[in-house]
Design a protein around this motif. Structure first.
Motif, short mmCIF file in Angstrom:
data_model
loop_
_atom_site.label_atom_id
_atom_site.label_comp_id
_atom_site.label_asym_id
_atom_site.label_seq_id
_atom_site.Cartn_x
_atom_site.Cartn_y
_atom_site.Cartn_z
N TRP A 192 -3.73 98.86 56.38
CA TRP A 192 -3.18 99.43 55.16
C TRP A 192 -1.87 98.79 54.72
N VAL A 193 -1.06 98.30 55.64
CA VAL A 193 0.21 97.68 55.25
C VAL A 193 -0.08 96.41 54.46
N GLY A 194 0.42 96.33 53.24
CA GLY A 194 0.18 95.19 52.37
C GLY A 194 -0.85 95.46 51.29
N LEU A 195 -1.57 96.59 51.42
CA LEU A 195 -2.58 96.91 50.40
C LEU A 195 -1.93 97.13 49.05
N ARG A 196 -0.79 97.79 49.05
CA ARG A 196 -0.03 97.99 47.81
C ARG A 196 0.38 96.65 47.20
N THR A 197 0.75 95.70 48.06
CA THR A 197 1.21 94.39 47.58
C THR A 197 0.08 93.60 46.96
N ARG A 249 -2.72 94.65 45.73
CA ARG A 249 -3.17 95.30 44.49
C ARG A 249 -2.20 94.98 43.35
N ARG A 250 -0.92 94.95 43.67
CA ARG A 250 0.08 94.64 42.63
C ARG A 250 -0.06 93.19 42.16
N LEU A 251 -0.36 92.29 43.10
CA LEU A 251 -0.57 90.88 42.75
C LEU A 251 -1.82 90.71 41.89
N GLU A 252 -2.85 91.48 42.19
CA GLU A 252 -4.05 91.42 41.38
C GLU A 252 -3.77 91.92 39.97
N GLU A 253 -2.98 92.98 39.87
CA GLU A 253 -2.64 93.54 38.56
C GLU A 253 -1.75 92.59 37.76
N ARG A 254 -0.79 91.97 38.44
CA ARG A 254 0.19 91.13 37.75
C ARG A 254 -0.35 89.74 37.43
N PHE A 255 -1.08 89.12 38.40
CA PHE A 255 -1.49 87.73 38.22
C PHE A 255 -3.01 87.55 38.19
N GLY A 256 -3.76 88.63 38.37
CA GLY A 256 -5.21 88.52 38.35
C GLY A 256 -5.80 87.90 39.60
N THR A 257 -5.04 87.85 40.68
CA THR A 257 -5.52 87.24 41.93
C THR A 257 -6.34 88.25 42.72
N PRO A 258 -7.61 87.96 43.01
CA PRO A 258 -8.42 88.90 43.79
C PRO A 258 -7.98 88.90 45.25
N PHE A 259 -8.43 89.91 45.99
CA PHE A 259 -8.05 89.97 47.40
C PHE A 259 -9.24 90.40 48.26
N LEU A 260 -9.21 89.91 49.50
CA LEU A 260 -10.17 90.31 50.52
C LEU A 260 -9.42 91.15 51.54
N HIS A 261 -9.91 92.35 51.78
CA HIS A 261 -9.26 93.26 52.73
C HIS A 261 -10.08 93.30 54.01
N TYR A 262 -9.51 92.76 55.09
CA TYR A 262 -10.14 92.80 56.41
C TYR A 262 -9.21 93.61 57.31
N PRO A 263 -9.59 94.82 57.71
CA PRO A 263 -8.63 95.74 58.33
C PRO A 263 -8.30 95.51 59.79
N THR A 264 -9.05 94.65 60.48
CA THR A 264 -8.91 94.54 61.94
C THR A 264 -8.36 93.20 62.37
N LEU A 265 -7.39 93.20 63.26
CA LEU A 265 -6.89 91.96 63.86
C LEU A 265 -8.00 91.36 64.71
N PRO A 266 -8.46 90.14 64.40
CA PRO A 266 -9.55 89.55 65.20
C PRO A 266 -9.06 89.05 66.56
N ILE A 267 -9.49 89.72 67.59
CA ILE A 267 -9.17 89.34 68.97
C ILE A 267 -10.47 89.12 69.71
N GLY A 268 -10.68 87.94 70.28
CA GLY A 268 -11.88 87.68 71.06
C GLY A 268 -13.04 87.17 70.23
N ALA A 269 -14.10 86.77 70.92
CA ALA A 269 -15.23 86.11 70.26
C ALA A 269 -15.94 87.02 69.27
N THR A 270 -16.19 88.27 69.64
CA THR A 270 -16.97 89.15 68.78
C THR A 270 -16.32 89.37 67.43
N GLU A 271 -15.06 89.83 67.44
CA GLU A 271 -14.39 90.14 66.18
C GLU A 271 -13.98 88.90 65.41
N THR A 272 -13.59 87.83 66.13
CA THR A 272 -13.19 86.61 65.44
C THR A 272 -14.37 85.98 64.71
#
Length: 438
Positions: free
Chosen positions: A222-227, A229-252
């Motif tokens: 969640w930290v940075g989601l506000r940012t 979204r604001r960049l998308e609103e201001r500059f039209g830049t889309p974003f990909l939200h991936y909520p999990t820190l990739p650690i190890g083979a499975t998640e990476t």
């Protein structure tokens, strides 16, 4: 009614000054009372992996040191003097004026003072970060609101392949530099160009490139989601939200496939890299299998005591890659209510029998009370902060410091992210376990 908080694990909104320090050639200017900056630096830096002061951190941060005089008569004149002197003697590309509780309560017109310097060409912004407004997670997002609205300019072109990376909170996370480096390497493996804002690199030049990116990658629950979204609103830049820190083979592997698909990278390119890295990763895992799966050493159950980003990432790794069983997970930052359903869903996305309780906003007292009433069948693995080593010893558990404060180890470029980071984490875990038998 307010309660007593035991063993703090974050700081006030003004702690966002460390997010400024983390950007090379960005200089914070504090409009606050004496001692505020030093205490925040001590907590987020020296008391958290001994991260040091950096170019403009620690005792070098310019500050008005507001006293009773400024409380009674206002501190705008002193702020104006401090900004002017800072611009003369400190070489930077971006100056960020940040307020403490005193200035926000008195009501100094900081914006008017800062705008007078900006009108003369100074690269300067301001953000009101009075400590009573919230914690440093909240202050960090206020900081980026200010940079987006007061400093960034719309770009005429979009650079294909350029990806702004939004993830760990600098200094709050003692492993932030190594983690950002690991994420950047993963993105480069896909042929993308990561725009890393914090740590060694181009600093403010990276900040100026933000509006030119193909997309923003938010690697956080969640930290940075506000940012973004604001960049998308201001500059039209889309974003990909991936909520999990990739650690190890499975998640990476899941992370790389998700980013690759979003960015339009050829599937063959993604799979070739994953195959190469997994072959190397499992070579080391197989070599250590006699230890990793030996029941005499295996902890069996684990506990995480960290912010949602690390708690979720560690939990996925320990279940998917090491085969451990979750006992209870403590989320130590104050997660806004609207973001909790997503986090709960991520924690519940394992087999039904492996779902463990998730407790939000846990302080030291809550952690101790919850753990002491549980009956562990074997010595648990406890991944938390240096605070939690005491309760781990009482439970005869295996403690590993992974979250603020980390006072029992020096952290330079270490990370747990990706393939290599997971091997380092496995080394750390089993080194703790083996050392307990000496």
């Amino acid at each position: 009614m307010a309660g007593v908080l035991e063993q703090i694990r974050n700081v006030c909104a003004l702690g966002a000054l460390q997010s400024v320090v983390a950007i090379p050639r960005a200089i914070p200017i504090i409009h606050a009372g004496p001692g505020c900056g030093q205490k925040l630096w001590s907590g987020l830096s020296n008391g958290n992996g001994f991260q040091g002061a950096s170019y403009v951190g620690g005792h070098a941060v310019p500050c008005t040191n507001a006293t009773e005089k400024e409380v009674v008569f206002g501190g705008e004149d002193k702020l104006r003097e401090t900004i002017g002197n800072t611009l003369k003697v400190m070489d930077g590309d971006l100056y960020v004026v940040m307020t403490g509780c005193t200035a926000d309560i008195v009501g100094d017109d900081v914006g008017e003072v800062v705008r007078s310097f900006a009108a003369k060409g100074a690269p300067i912004v301001y953000v009101e970060t009075g400590g009573f407004k919230g914690d440093n997670y909240f202050g960090h997002e206020l900081l980026w609101d200010a940079i987006i609205d007061q400093f960034l300019e719309k770009s005429d072109t979009v650079e294909q392949g350029l990806v702004n990376v939004w993830s760990v909170l600098p200094y709050q996370d003692p492993y932030w530099t190594g983690t950002l480096h690991a994420i950047a390497d993963l993105l480069r493996s896909l042929g993308l160009r990561p725009n890393i804002i914090y740590g060694p690199g181009e600093g403010v030049a990276s900040v100026k490139r933000i509006p030119s990116a193909q997309f923003n990658l938010l690697l956080s629950p969640w930290v940075g989601l506000r940012t973004v979204r604001r960049l998308e609103e201001r500059f039209g830049t889309p974003f990909l939200h991936y909520p999990t820190l990739p650690i190890g083979a499975t998640e990476t592997g899941t992370f790389l496939r998700t980013v690759g698909a979003y960015a339009g990278v050829r599937g063959e390119t993604v799979e070739a890299f994953i195959h190469r890295e997994e072959s190397r990763y499992y070579y080391y895992v197989e070599r250590s299998a006699d230890l990793l799966f030996e029941t005499r050493f295996l902890p069996g159950h684990f506990v995480t005591i960290a912010d949602s980003f690390y708690s979720l990432g560690l939990t996925r790794f320990l279940i998917n890659d090491l085969g451990l069983i979750p006992e209870v997970q403590f989320i130590t930052e104050l997660v806004p209510e609207e973001h909790r359903p997503l986090i709960d869903a991520e924690f519940a996305s394992f087999d039904e029998g492996l779902v463990s309780p998730v407790l939000y906003g846990a302080d030291g007292g809550t952690v101790r009370e919850e753990l002491t009433k549980r009956k562990f069948r074997e010595r648990p693995l406890i991944l938390g902060s240096s605070w939690d080593r005491v309760i781990a010893r009482e439970l005869k558990g295996y403690p590993l410091s992974v979250a603020m404060p980390v006072s029992d180890r020096l952290v330079l470029s270490r990370t747990f992210a990706g393939y290599e980071g997971a091997l380092r984490l496995t080394e750390d875990i089993y080194s703790v376990i083996l050392s307990s038998f000496q």
